[in-house]
Write an enzyme that holds these catalytic residues in place. Sequence first.
Site, mmCIF file in Angstrom:
data_model
loop_
_atom_site.group_PDB
_atom_site.id
_atom_site.type_symbol
_atom_site.label_atom_id
_atom_site.label_comp_id
_atom_site.label_asym_id
_atom_site.label_seq_id
_atom_site.Cartn_x
_atom_site.Cartn_y
_atom_site.Cartn_z
ATOM 1 N N HIS A 97 0.848 -1.194 0.000
ATOM 2 C CA HIS A 97 0.000 0.000 0.000
ATOM 3 C C HIS A 97 0.883 1.244 0.000
ATOM 4 O O HIS A 97 1.832 1.321 0.786
ATOM 5 C CB HIS A 97 -0.892 0.001 1.247
ATOM 6 C CG HIS A 97 -1.692 1.252 1.389
ATOM 7 N ND1 HIS A 97 -2.427 1.778 0.346
ATOM 8 C CD2 HIS A 97 -1.862 2.106 2.427
ATOM 9 C CE1 HIS A 97 -3.023 2.884 0.750
ATOM 10 N NE2 HIS A 97 -2.695 3.113 2.011
ATOM 11 N N HIS A 99 0.751 5.818 -0.952
ATOM 12 C CA HIS A 99 0.036 7.013 -1.406
ATOM 13 C C HIS A 99 0.896 7.697 -2.463
ATOM 14 O O HIS A 99 1.033 8.915 -2.458
ATOM 15 C CB HIS A 99 -0.203 7.982 -0.246
ATOM 16 C CG HIS A 99 -1.014 7.418 0.869
ATOM 17 N ND1 HIS A 99 -0.995 7.945 2.139
ATOM 18 C CD2 HIS A 99 -1.875 6.366 0.920
ATOM 19 C CE1 HIS A 99 -1.799 7.247 2.926
ATOM 20 N NE2 HIS A 99 -2.338 6.272 2.208
ATOM 21 N N ASP A 122 1.651 -4.881 -20.575
ATOM 22 C CA ASP A 122 2.548 -5.920 -20.055
ATOM 23 C C ASP A 122 2.229 -6.261 -18.602
ATOM 24 O O ASP A 122 1.998 -7.420 -18.253
ATOM 25 C CB ASP A 122 4.003 -5.415 -20.076
ATOM 26 C CG ASP A 122 4.601 -5.344 -21.465
ATOM 27 O OD1 ASP A 122 4.011 -5.892 -22.412
ATOM 28 O OD2 ASP A 122 5.673 -4.725 -21.588
ATOM 29 N N HIS A 162 -7.854 7.960 -1.987
ATOM 30 C CA HIS A 162 -6.926 7.401 -1.007
ATOM 31 C C HIS A 162 -5.546 7.130 -1.618
ATOM 32 O O HIS A 162 -4.640 7.945 -1.463
ATOM 33 C CB HIS A 162 -7.555 6.142 -0.391
ATOM 34 C CG HIS A 162 -6.750 5.519 0.694
ATOM 35 N ND1 HIS A 162 -7.196 4.466 1.451
ATOM 36 C CD2 HIS A 162 -5.499 5.781 1.138
ATOM 37 C CE1 HIS A 162 -6.258 4.127 2.331
ATOM 38 N NE2 HIS A 162 -5.223 4.908 2.153
ATOM 39 N N TYR A 216 8.587 -13.267 -21.337
ATOM 40 C CA TYR A 216 9.615 -12.255 -21.028
ATOM 41 C C TYR A 216 10.530 -12.687 -19.873
ATOM 42 O O TYR A 216 10.116 -13.404 -18.983
ATOM 43 C CB TYR A 216 8.893 -10.949 -20.661
ATOM 44 C CG TYR A 216 9.797 -9.839 -20.190
ATOM 45 C CD1 TYR A 216 10.467 -9.035 -21.108
ATOM 46 C CD2 TYR A 216 9.967 -9.590 -18.834
ATOM 47 C CE1 TYR A 216 11.284 -8.013 -20.675
ATOM 48 C CE2 TYR A 216 10.792 -8.561 -18.394
ATOM 49 C CZ TYR A 216 11.456 -7.787 -19.327
ATOM 50 O OH TYR A 216 12.263 -6.778 -18.887
HETATM 51 ZN ZN LIG Z 1 -3.386 4.732 3.031
#
Ligand SMILES: [Zn+2]
Length: 222
Positions: A97, A99, A122, A162, A216
């Site tokens: 995760h 930002h 790809d 977010h 690849y």
């Molecule tokens: Zn966050």
Amino acid sequence: MSAVVGKLRETVCRLHDELVRYNLVAWTAGNISGRVPGEDLFVIKPSGVSYDELSPESMVVCDLDGEPVGGELSPSSDTAAHAYVYREMPQVGGVVHTHSTYASAWAARGEAIPCVLTAMADEFGGEIPVGPFALIGGDDIGRGIVATLKGHRSPAILMRNHGVFTVGADARAAVKAAVMCEDVARTVHVARQLGEPLPIPRPAVDSLYDRYQNVYGQRSPR
Ligand SMILES: [Zn+2]
């Protein structure tokens, strides 16, 4: 703790350096987790600890309900979302995760990143989709990630207002998807300033995706 968990603590810890190297995080706002192979456990960043101070020992081992298994540090505040993904997507071995700036700018507008670069075909097999607005804490973020990604080939999702969540077969693959997501978000943003980017026809997207995913790179030794 088993040797497997020890090794994963090291891997997940070290991968956080990549978030810094690729400029995907400010302060402590980004986290990585990795599933413990063959066990209902995952390893995740501790909450609020700066990237400079992370150590393998500080990584938090959690069960698939997101509850820490021993240790003293609290896990990342995004642990519930990671746990939900591991529960619902058994093929996923890593979750990231961030930002990151450009990708989050698309998320702020609630706009999917259209597939207008071969690098997107790809890695993502099409557009990078947008998930719902969801508040942190319960299962809402995880539910939004799973519901959206189940209908897409993309390992990345922009959660509205977010930021980015990515998944992969392992933690490193999820980190790669996060790096690539920010890279294409930036390029397509720049393209938009100059005109309307051209879509890639679906059959070409399919062909690029298939080649990249299956042909690849270096063949693994037998
Ligand atoms: Zn966050």
